[in-house]
Design a protein around this motif. Structure first.
Motif, PDB file in Angstrom:
ATOM      1  N   GLN A  54       0.830  -1.216   0.000  1.00 12.33           N
ATOM      2  CA  GLN A  54       0.000   0.000   0.000  1.00 12.33           C
ATOM      3  C   GLN A  54       0.860   1.260   0.000  1.00 12.33           C
ATOM      4  O   GLN A  54       0.589   2.219  -0.721  1.00 12.33           O
ATOM      5  CB  GLN A  54      -0.950   0.014   1.210  1.00 12.33           C
ATOM      6  CG  GLN A  54      -2.052  -1.043   1.138  1.00 12.33           C
ATOM      7  CD  GLN A  54      -2.709  -1.099  -0.250  1.00 12.33           C
ATOM      8  OE1 GLN A  54      -3.100  -0.072  -0.810  1.00 12.33           O
ATOM      9  NE2 GLN A  54      -2.793  -2.296  -0.823  1.00 12.33           N
ATOM     10  N   LEU A  55       1.941   1.218   0.807  1.00  8.66           N
ATOM     11  CA  LEU A  55       2.829   2.394   0.868  1.00  8.66           C
ATOM     12  C   LEU A  55       3.511   2.624  -0.480  1.00  8.66           C
ATOM     13  O   LEU A  55       3.627   3.757  -0.970  1.00  8.66           O
ATOM     14  CB  LEU A  55       3.902   2.195   1.952  1.00  8.66           C
ATOM     15  CG  LEU A  55       3.393   2.216   3.390  1.00  8.66           C
ATOM     16  CD1 LEU A  55       4.508   1.896   4.367  1.00  8.66           C
ATOM     17  CD2 LEU A  55       2.806   3.607   3.706  1.00  8.66           C
ATOM     18  N   ALA A 106       3.158   5.979  -2.876  1.00  7.14           N
ATOM     19  CA  ALA A 106       4.316   6.773  -3.301  1.00  7.14           C
ATOM     20  C   ALA A 106       4.520   6.661  -4.809  1.00  7.14           C
ATOM     21  O   ALA A 106       4.844   7.648  -5.489  1.00  7.14           O
ATOM     22  CB  ALA A 106       5.565   6.291  -2.569  1.00  7.14           C
ATOM     23  N   GLY A 107       4.314   5.446  -5.339  1.00  7.87           N
ATOM     24  CA  GLY A 107       4.485   5.234  -6.785  1.00  7.87           C
ATOM     25  C   GLY A 107       3.518   6.096  -7.571  1.00  7.87           C
ATOM     26  O   GLY A 107       3.886   6.728  -8.572  1.00  7.87           O
ATOM     27  N   ALA A 157       8.196  11.536  -2.761  1.00 11.42           N
ATOM     28  CA  ALA A 157       7.979  10.107  -3.027  1.00 11.42           C
ATOM     29  C   ALA A 157       9.261   9.296  -3.153  1.00 11.42           C
ATOM     30  O   ALA A 157       9.246   8.085  -2.934  1.00 11.42           O
ATOM     31  CB  ALA A 157       7.159   9.949  -4.314  1.00 11.42           C
ATOM     32  N   ARG A 158      10.377   9.945  -3.477  1.00 11.49           N
ATOM     33  CA  ARG A 158      11.531   9.146  -3.901  1.00 11.49           C
ATOM     34  C   ARG A 158      12.149   8.284  -2.807  1.00 11.49           C
ATOM     35  O   ARG A 158      12.699   7.221  -3.100  1.00 11.49           O
ATOM     36  CB  ARG A 158      12.595  10.010  -4.579  1.00 11.49           C
ATOM     37  CG  ARG A 158      13.423  10.843  -3.658  1.00 11.49           C
ATOM     38  CD  ARG A 158      14.410  11.625  -4.468  1.00 11.49           C
ATOM     39  NE  ARG A 158      15.156  12.515  -3.631  1.00 11.49           N
ATOM     40  CZ  ARG A 158      16.452  12.700  -3.754  1.00 11.49           C
ATOM     41  NH1 ARG A 158      17.108  12.076  -4.696  1.00 11.49           N
ATOM     42  NH2 ARG A 158      17.078  13.526  -2.953  1.00 11.49           N
ATOM     43  N   GLU A 175      13.741   3.383  -1.795  1.00  4.85           N
ATOM     44  CA  GLU A 175      14.811   2.709  -1.050  1.00  4.85           C
ATOM     45  C   GLU A 175      14.303   1.520  -0.233  1.00  4.85           C
ATOM     46  O   GLU A 175      15.098   0.708   0.234  1.00  4.85           O
ATOM     47  CB  GLU A 175      15.551   3.703  -0.142  1.00  4.85           C
ATOM     48  CG  GLU A 175      16.147   4.901  -0.881  1.00  4.85           C
ATOM     49  CD  GLU A 175      16.910   4.512  -2.146  1.00  4.85           C
ATOM     50  OE1 GLU A 175      17.741   3.589  -2.071  1.00  4.85           O
ATOM     51  OE2 GLU A 175      16.653   5.114  -3.213  1.00  4.85           O
ATOM     52  N   ASP A 176      12.969   1.412  -0.059  1.00  7.80           N
ATOM     53  CA  ASP A 176      12.435   0.265   0.696  1.00  7.80           C
ATOM     54  C   ASP A 176      12.036  -0.889  -0.222  1.00  7.80           C
ATOM     55  O   ASP A 176      11.596  -1.944   0.259  1.00  7.80           O
ATOM     56  CB  ASP A 176      11.193   0.704   1.508  1.00  7.80           C
ATOM     57  CG  ASP A 176      11.552   1.780   2.512  1.00  7.80           C
ATOM     58  OD1 ASP A 176      12.697   1.752   3.010  1.00  7.80           O
ATOM     59  OD2 ASP A 176      10.714   2.677   2.773  1.00  7.80           O
ATOM     60  N   LEU A 177      12.163  -0.692  -1.528  1.00  6.92           N
ATOM     61  CA  LEU A 177      11.818  -1.770  -2.467  1.00  6.92           C
ATOM     62  C   LEU A 177      12.870  -2.888  -2.373  1.00  6.92           C
ATOM     63  O   LEU A 177      13.982  -2.647  -1.889  1.00  6.92           O
ATOM     64  CB  LEU A 177      11.794  -1.213  -3.902  1.00  6.92           C
ATOM     65  CG  LEU A 177      10.569  -0.376  -4.265  1.00  6.92           C
ATOM     66  CD1 LEU A 177      10.821   0.393  -5.561  1.00  6.92           C
ATOM     67  CD2 LEU A 177       9.337  -1.262  -4.429  1.00  6.92           C
ATOM     68  N   PRO A 178      12.540  -4.103  -2.846  1.00  6.60           N
ATOM     69  CA  PRO A 178      13.541  -5.180  -2.782  1.00  6.60           C
ATOM     70  C   PRO A 178      14.829  -4.795  -3.527  1.00  6.60           C
ATOM     71  O   PRO A 178      14.775  -4.092  -4.546  1.00  6.60           O
ATOM     72  CB  PRO A 178      12.851  -6.348  -3.497  1.00  6.60           C
ATOM     73  CG  PRO A 178      11.403  -6.024  -3.508  1.00  6.60           C
ATOM     74  CD  PRO A 178      11.258  -4.550  -3.405  1.00  6.60           C
ATOM     75  N   ASP A 179      15.955  -5.293  -3.001  1.00  5.86           N
ATOM     76  CA  ASP A 179      17.282  -5.016  -3.598  1.00  5.86           C
ATOM     77  C   ASP A 179      17.305  -5.110  -5.106  1.00  5.86           C
ATOM     78  O   ASP A 179      17.913  -4.304  -5.796  1.00  5.86           O
ATOM     79  CB  ASP A 179      18.276  -6.121  -3.162  1.00  5.86           C
ATOM     80  CG  ASP A 179      18.703  -5.946  -1.752  1.00  5.86           C
ATOM     81  OD1 ASP A 179      18.195  -5.011  -1.126  1.00  5.86           O
ATOM     82  OD2 ASP A 179      19.530  -6.764  -1.294  1.00  5.86           O
TER      83      ASP A 179
END
Ligand SMILES: CC(C)=CCC/C(C)=C/CC/C(C)=C/CC/C(C)=C/[C@@H]1[C@@H](COP(=O)(O)OP(=O)(O)O)[C@]1(C)CC/C=C(\C)CC/C=C(\C)CCC=C(C)C
Length: 594
Positions: free
Chosen positions: A461-462, A466-467, A536-537, A541-545
């Motif tokens: 959801q987050l 942000a996306g 939003a950017r 940084e919390d997306l998968p590696d």
């Protein structure tokens, strides 16, 4: 005991390894590391028996005073290390040059074309046989040379050993060996071969290793370089590169055909790779390959930013993003290029109907195919038929169509005035959310699908929130860039409230989209774009590696257009501000290095 051979590594083979590692680090993935480890294992295991035989038969020798001492099957430790470092360096060079390549489009079905536009594939079996015949002749010639145990012995042994492995690799991956761009194959073979020839010349001259007199032909390519040594480096680098090509060929098959290989782990086992390669080419889905080819062509032609960004994604996610782009692009173009609002509306209805039947579970695929073939132009069909609707939700698509519908509200009144659907900033936000926030949602749904185990529902959801905002930021940049282009087709997305604030009218902007007041509004759009982007950017940084770097590249490449617009001397192509290629590559590089 001596350190001469070890010093060859310290001076000549390790430094290029370090430099290449530093260059490749931001691009490297877990699959790349697995690939290199796999190749090194195969290279070491396959070279040990051969090298040991050469040393035991005194084809070449190492004077005791140049090596440290430890040996495995009579092979000095330094020589074993050479197999590792050569494979490592050549592999990195290959990975670097092949990074932009989208491998699935080099798969061939080897069937006569299904339709007149289809590629001619039937001759591929002939190429395979021709290569096998040639390699068989090389192995036979090698055997004849070795039988005499004389001056052609070393040359013969190279031909038998390398010929056999090349035969195997050719039989498995000849389509890619022939089909891939030469920059992917020739450069990573030739560059290290030349380099190692030069290093070898020093080593032979200094006596670090010695080729015994009775087993070499005695022909020098240049002073100090035996032809056998040059051939050895050429074939070993060829084997490494062809091994990597075969690996990529297997991954391309695994990733391109989810119907044949529904579950592919991120690091496929050697058995799975072999299964993919021995799968008969006649079973490949030709429509899928053509659809992927159409999607890459479309992306390359239409969006240089996203084309560059697509290279940073991997495997099935990269494929699905290309297909998503292709669908969005075709929809946007068909609707935008319609000759009248009525025609544009018909296209919107056709897309809506296509989506309705695609999301209707019973026989969706067959019905949708018939509909698409009857209602859409041939060059647009694959973009619809290959859309991965199985794991994308329908709502964002429907909202996207609602966004396109807002465009239809732009019109010219008979009395000379114009109408805009963008009255206030709120309308612009709504429009941007519909045409770009939705794209971000779909984009992220693909990420969630491919990395489902590492993202929780709350995180989803987050990310979506942000996306969606980031999509809006990109759309603001898009509008700021296209003020003149849009004016030519009777549109201005600047809110009427903004125009009036500057003493402008919609008609005036459409007639003359230039001047200081327009520049002021362009800056206002960009300020807003960067404000939303900044908000939003951080979430990226919390997306998968595995996707974080690539996502940064996608966003930054587009936002760079906004940065270019802020400089007054930006480059313009086809009436639009554009970022020069070198600059784009630098931005992508920085985004990956963050
Ligand atoms: C890497 C890759 C292949 C990406 C593909 C991205 C994609 C699917 C783009 C769709 C493009 C498209 C044609 C959409 C139709 C609507 C439209 C025109 C949207 C505008 C795109 C600009 O494209 P272009 O400049 O080529 O368009 P025109 O020539 O003007 O017609 C948009 C500006 C929207 C693009 C929006 C995104 C790609 C979403 C961005 C958001 C993220 C990447 C998510 C970030 C994640 C977090 C967590 C913040």
């Amino acid at each position: 005991m001596g350190f001469e051979y070890a010093l060859v590594h310290v001076k000549y083979t390790i430094p290029p390894g370090i430099i290449l590692s530093l260059i490749y680090r931001p691009l490297s993935t877990k699959l790349d590391i697995y690939k290199i480890a796999f190749l090194i294992t195969v290279a070491v295991v396959s070279t040990i028996p051969w090298d040991s035989y050469l040393i035991r038969n005194r084809v070449w020798t190492y004077p005791p005073n140049v090596v440290i001492g430890p040996k495995l099957f009579d092979i000095p430790a330094e020589e074993l290390f050479f197999f590792v470092i050569q494979t490592y360096n050549t592999s990195l060079l290959y990975l670097l040059f092949s990074k932009p390549t989208f491998h699935p489009i080099y798969i061939r079905t080897e069937r006569p074309p299904a339709h007149p536009r289809g590629p001619r594939n039937a001759q591929w079996r002939f190429y395979k046989l021709l290569g096998q015949l040639l390699l068989a002749m090389i192995i036979k010639a090698g055997l004849d040379m070795v039988r005499g145990r004389g001056r052609t012995m070393y040359m013969g042994l190279i031909m038998i050993w390398a010929g056999s492995f090349l035969m195997l690799l050719w039989s498995l991956a000849y389509q890619f060996i022939i089909g891939l761009p030469l920059s992917n194959t020739i450069i990573p073979i030739i560059l290290p071969t030349l380099y190692l020839c030069v290093v070898d010349t020093f080593a032979l001259k200094r006596g670090t290793w010695v080729i015994e007199g009775g087993t070499k032909i005695g022909f020098h390519l240049w002073d100090g370089l035996e032809i056998e040594e040059a051939l050895f480096f050429l074939v070993t680098n060829t084997l490494i590169v062809f091994g990597l090509v075969a690996f990529d060929n297997a991954c391309a098959i695994l990733h391109a055909f989810p119907d044949m290989f529904p579950n592919v782990p991120s690091l496929p086992s050697p058995l799975m790779l072999v299964k993919a390669l021995i799968n008969p080419a006649s079973r490949y889905d030709e429509e899928r390959i053509n659809g992927l080819q159409d999607a890459v062509d479309r992306l390359r032609r239409k969006s240089r930013s996203f084309y560059l960004a697509s290279a940073a994604f991997q495997g099935r996610l990269r494929i699905d993003l290309l297909l998503l782009y292709s669908f969005c692009r075709v929809a946007d173009d068909l609707i935008d290029n319609a000759t009248s609002a009525a025609e544009a509306r018909i296209w919107i209805e056709k897309f809506r109907y296509f989506l309705d039947i695609s999301y209707e579970p019973s026989q969706a695929k067959i019905v949708a195919k018939e509909y698409v073939e009857a209602q859409f132009p041939p060059d647009a069909q694959s973009a619809l038929l290959q859309l991965p609707t199985e794991y994308l939700s329908p709502e964002p698509f429907n909202d996207l169509l609602r966004g396109f519908e807002m465009d239809l509200a732009f019109s010219k009144l008979q009395i000379g005035g114009c109408i805009s659907p963008i009255e206030a900033e709120f309308d612009l936000d709504l429009y941007a959310r519909r045409v770009a926030g939705t794209v971000a949602e779909l984009y992220l749904e693909l990420v969630f699908y491919h990395y489902r185990s590492s993202i929780s529902n709350e995180e989803e959801q987050l990310f979506l929130q942000a996306g969606g905002r980031m999509g809006v930021a990109l759309q603001y940049v898009n509008i700021a860039r296209d003020i003149s282009v849009d004016a030519k087709i009777g549109r201005a997305y600047l809110p009427l409230t903004w125009l009036h604030g500057e003493g402008l009218t919609l008609e005036a902007v459409i007639k003359n989209p230039q001047g200081t007041r327009i520049e002021k509004l362009r800056s206002r759009l960009l300020d807003r774009a960067f404000e939303i982007y900044e908000e939003a950017r951080g979430t990226i940084e919390d997306l998968p590696d595995e996707v974080r770097g690539a996502m940064r590249v996608a966003v930054e490449s587009y936002m760079e257009i906004g940065r270019a617009l802020r400089q007054e001397d930006y480059e313009v192509k086809a009436g639009r501000a554009t970022v020069p290629k070198l600059k784009r590559v630098r931005v992508a590089w920085q985004a990956l290095n963050k």
